[in-house]
Design a protein around this motif. Structure first.
Motif, short mmCIF file in Angstrom:
data_model
loop_
_atom_site.label_atom_id
_atom_site.label_comp_id
_atom_site.label_asym_id
_atom_site.label_seq_id
_atom_site.Cartn_x
_atom_site.Cartn_y
_atom_site.Cartn_z
N GLU A 122 0.86 -1.28 0.01
CA GLU A 122 0.13 0.01 -0.02
C GLU A 122 0.85 1.22 -0.04
OE1 GLU A 122 -2.43 -1.28 3.35
OE2 GLU A 122 -0.96 -0.53 4.78
N ARG A 181 0.53 6.51 -7.16
CA ARG A 181 -0.23 5.40 -8.03
C ARG A 181 0.82 4.72 -8.77
NH1 ARG A 181 -4.32 9.40 -7.97
NH2 ARG A 181 -3.31 10.51 -9.96
N ASP A 227 -2.48 -6.07 -4.11
CA ASP A 227 -2.55 -4.28 -4.20
C ASP A 227 -3.55 -3.83 -3.26
OD1 ASP A 227 -2.92 -1.95 -4.77
OD2 ASP A 227 -2.82 -2.30 -7.12
N GLY A 281 -4.03 -1.04 -2.44
CA GLY A 281 -3.98 0.46 -2.86
C GLY A 281 -3.33 1.77 -2.63
#
Length: 127
Positions: free
Chosen positions: A38, A56, A70, A72
């Motif tokens: 993360e 990102r 993932d 995020g």
């Protein structure tokens, strides 16, 4: 070796003309089932801040390189609010997740993490 304060770290990056600031960590959680990568952006950064683009790019590339789950891109209050540089913090895995801990301690996996981080930075910089 000496401890360098968090704000002093970003100030140093600014002084040397860094293009960005990336903090790299291994995470921990009371639930050993929590695993994955993360990336965090300081909660003071608006959605159009380049820090989000950096986060990102690094998140995507590290997950692609390692195959790790993932989790995020997230936001929380971080010391990186003290710089105008694009800045993010990547948690490359959980030391408290047994299978992930095993990989995190392996040199080959550390290389994959490093490759992912490098690719994310290169993607962010458009190189």
């Amino acid at each position: 070796d000496r401890y360098i304060g968090l704000v002093e770290r970003v100030r140093f990056a600014e002084r040397v003309g860094a293009a960005l600031y990336l903090s790299i960590h291994a995470n921990a959680c009371s639930d050993p089932g929590v695993c994955g990568v993360e990336t965090y952006v300081d909660d003071s950064r608006p959605p159009d801040d380049p820090s989000w683009t950096l986060a990102r790019a690094v998140q995507k590339a590290v997950c692609a390189s390692t195959g790790a789950p993932d989790r995020g891109v997230r936001t929380q209050r971080l010391y990186m609010r003290h710089t105008d540089l694009p800045a993010a913090l990547v948690e490359v895995g959980y030391l408290t997740c047994p299978s992930e801990r095993t990989r995190l301690l392996e040199p080959w996996y550390q290389e994959e993490i490093a490759r992912g981080i490098l690719q994310g930075i290169l993607d962010f910089l458009g190189l």
